[in-house]
Design a protein around this motif. Structure first.
Motif, mmCIF file in Angstrom:
data_model
loop_
_atom_site.group_PDB
_atom_site.id
_atom_site.type_symbol
_atom_site.label_atom_id
_atom_site.label_comp_id
_atom_site.label_asym_id
_atom_site.label_seq_id
_atom_site.Cartn_x
_atom_site.Cartn_y
_atom_site.Cartn_z
ATOM 1 N N ASP A 57 -18.763 -0.831 27.040
ATOM 2 C CA ASP A 57 -19.073 -0.859 25.610
ATOM 3 C C ASP A 57 -20.268 0.066 25.406
ATOM 4 N N LEU A 58 -20.055 1.197 24.723
ATOM 5 C CA LEU A 58 -21.097 2.216 24.600
ATOM 6 C C LEU A 58 -21.922 2.115 23.326
ATOM 7 N N GLY A 59 -21.831 0.995 22.632
ATOM 8 C CA GLY A 59 -22.673 0.811 21.452
ATOM 9 C C GLY A 59 -21.865 0.720 20.174
ATOM 10 N N THR A 60 -22.585 0.595 19.065
ATOM 11 C CA THR A 60 -21.948 0.439 17.763
ATOM 12 C C THR A 60 -21.137 1.681 17.413
ATOM 13 N N ALA A 61 -19.890 1.460 17.126
ATOM 14 C CA ALA A 61 -18.914 2.505 16.778
ATOM 15 C C ALA A 61 -18.586 3.344 18.002
ATOM 16 N N ALA A 62 -19.408 4.293 18.364
ATOM 17 C CA ALA A 62 -19.205 5.184 19.520
ATOM 18 C C ALA A 62 -17.821 5.811 19.564
ATOM 19 N N PRO A 63 -17.396 6.443 18.470
ATOM 20 C CA PRO A 63 -16.112 7.143 18.532
ATOM 21 C C PRO A 63 -16.251 8.424 19.356
ATOM 22 N N LEU A 64 -15.198 8.767 20.064
ATOM 23 C CA LEU A 64 -15.243 10.040 20.781
ATOM 24 C C LEU A 64 -13.903 10.752 20.638
ATOM 25 N N ASP A 65 -13.995 12.074 20.624
ATOM 26 C CA ASP A 65 -12.820 12.932 20.678
ATOM 27 C C ASP A 65 -12.762 13.472 22.096
ATOM 28 N N LEU A 66 -11.568 13.626 22.621
ATOM 29 C CA LEU A 66 -11.413 14.152 23.964
ATOM 30 C C LEU A 66 -10.524 15.386 23.896
ATOM 31 N N GLY A 76 -11.894 26.148 22.068
ATOM 32 C CA GLY A 76 -10.927 25.235 22.674
ATOM 33 C C GLY A 76 -10.353 24.334 21.602
ATOM 34 N N ASP A 77 -10.108 23.090 21.947
ATOM 35 C CA ASP A 77 -9.596 22.102 21.005
ATOM 36 C C ASP A 77 -10.299 20.786 21.301
ATOM 37 N N ALA A 78 -11.248 20.420 20.447
ATOM 38 C CA ALA A 78 -12.125 19.275 20.694
ATOM 39 C C ALA A 78 -11.403 17.938 20.709
ATOM 40 N N ASP A 79 -10.244 17.835 20.071
ATOM 41 C CA ASP A 79 -9.532 16.555 20.058
ATOM 42 C C ASP A 79 -8.064 16.707 20.483
ATOM 43 N N ALA A 80 -7.815 17.610 21.406
ATOM 44 C CA ALA A 80 -6.442 17.878 21.856
ATOM 45 C C ALA A 80 -5.789 16.656 22.496
ATOM 46 N N PHE A 81 -6.586 15.780 23.115
ATOM 47 C CA PHE A 81 -6.033 14.658 23.863
ATOM 48 C C PHE A 81 -6.236 13.316 23.171
ATOM 49 N N LEU A 82 -7.407 13.072 22.626
ATOM 50 C CA LEU A 82 -7.693 11.824 21.905
ATOM 51 C C LEU A 82 -8.568 12.139 20.699
ATOM 52 N N ASN A 83 -8.294 11.456 19.591
ATOM 53 C CA ASN A 83 -9.064 11.647 18.366
ATOM 54 C C ASN A 83 -9.632 10.300 17.932
ATOM 55 N N ASP A 84 -10.955 10.225 17.804
ATOM 56 C CA ASP A 84 -11.645 8.998 17.368
ATOM 57 C C ASP A 84 -11.343 7.791 18.243
ATOM 58 N N TYR A 85 -11.329 7.985 19.554
ATOM 59 C CA TYR A 85 -11.177 6.858 20.474
ATOM 60 C C TYR A 85 -12.393 5.961 20.334
ATOM 61 N N ALA A 86 -12.179 4.673 20.174
ATOM 62 C CA ALA A 86 -13.274 3.724 19.923
ATOM 63 C C ALA A 86 -13.887 3.244 21.228
ATOM 64 N N ALA A 87 -14.826 4.014 21.770
ATOM 65 C CA ALA A 87 -15.462 3.658 23.042
ATOM 66 C C ALA A 87 -16.577 2.632 22.857
ATOM 67 N N GLY A 88 -16.836 2.229 21.630
ATOM 68 C CA GLY A 88 -17.925 1.298 21.383
ATOM 69 C C GLY A 88 -17.482 -0.088 21.006
ATOM 70 N N THR A 89 -16.219 -0.389 21.140
ATOM 71 C CA THR A 89 -15.770 -1.719 20.759
ATOM 72 C C THR A 89 -15.673 -2.613 21.976
ATOM 73 N N ALA A 90 -15.968 -3.868 21.791
ATOM 74 C CA ALA A 90 -15.875 -4.819 22.894
ATOM 75 C C ALA A 90 -14.445 -4.887 23.416
ATOM 76 N N ALA A 91 -13.475 -4.703 22.526
ATOM 77 C CA ALA A 91 -12.066 -4.751 22.931
ATOM 78 C C ALA A 91 -11.736 -3.625 23.905
ATOM 79 N N ALA A 92 -12.381 -2.466 23.733
ATOM 80 C CA ALA A 92 -12.106 -1.325 24.602
ATOM 81 C C ALA A 92 -12.868 -1.422 25.922
ATOM 82 N N ALA A 93 -13.982 -2.134 25.920
ATOM 83 C CA ALA A 93 -14.854 -2.181 27.085
ATOM 84 C C ALA A 93 -14.140 -2.773 28.295
ATOM 85 N N GLY A 94 -14.142 -2.032 29.380
ATOM 86 C CA GLY A 94 -13.572 -2.507 30.627
ATOM 87 C C GLY A 94 -12.065 -2.354 30.743
ATOM 88 N N ALA A 95 -11.391 -2.170 29.637
ATOM 89 C CA ALA A 95 -9.929 -2.025 29.672
ATOM 90 C C ALA A 95 -9.565 -0.624 30.140
#
Length: 140
Positions: A57-66, A76-95
């Motif tokens: 869990d990387l903090g509040t919101a913590a969206p990332l483009d990959l 390049g292409d900043a979001d070619a693979f993932l757009n607005d991945y929610a790296a800051g949600t407890a649901a995403a943490a550890g999964a």
């Protein structure tokens, strides 16, 4: 804004046999808004077909483009693979989540696999591990 590069960046990919390609890298840190995290170098002519990501869990919101950023500084292409991945949600943490790309993405130049963080209200320290899979087709 900071640029963070994985310590494993200079090693060879996990697999580069025949034309199958897979690699992975991990970065631990506290992201801030606009940070760029360079995980690994994708060889020129590689077609990426899937992405697997695991994060703390990387903090509040913590969206990332990959996406990817060519080493030569061209666009390049900043979001070619993932757009607005929610790296800051407890649901995403550890999964561990795997994303099969709807359309494979061919990277024509040697490029960083790069995460770009969006607006982060409160950052938290943690690790992000990313694995990519695809085919080595060779540059144009």
């Amino acid at each position: 804004m900071a640029t963070v590069t994985a310590t494993s960046l200079t090693r060879a990919p996990v697999s580069e046999r025949s034309y199958a390609y897979s690699d992975q890298a991990s970065i631990t840190g506290t992201p801030a808004t606009g940070d760029l995290w360079n995980f690994l170098v994708i060889p020129a002519g590689t077609q990426i077909e899937s992405i697997t990501i695991q994060n703390a869990d990387l903090g509040t919101a913590a969206p990332l483009d990959l996406g990817y950023a060519p080493l030569d500084g061209s666009t390049g292409d900043a979001d070619a693979f993932l757009n607005d991945y929610a790296a800051g949600t407890a649901a995403a943490a550890g999964a561990t989540k795997t994303y099969l790309l709807a359309a494979p993405v061919k990277v024509e130049k040697d490029s960083f696999l790069q995460a770009v963080f969006g607006t982060i209200d409160t950052g938290a320290s943690g690790a992000v591990t990313i694995a990519i899979n695809g085919k080595l087709l060779g540059p144009k």
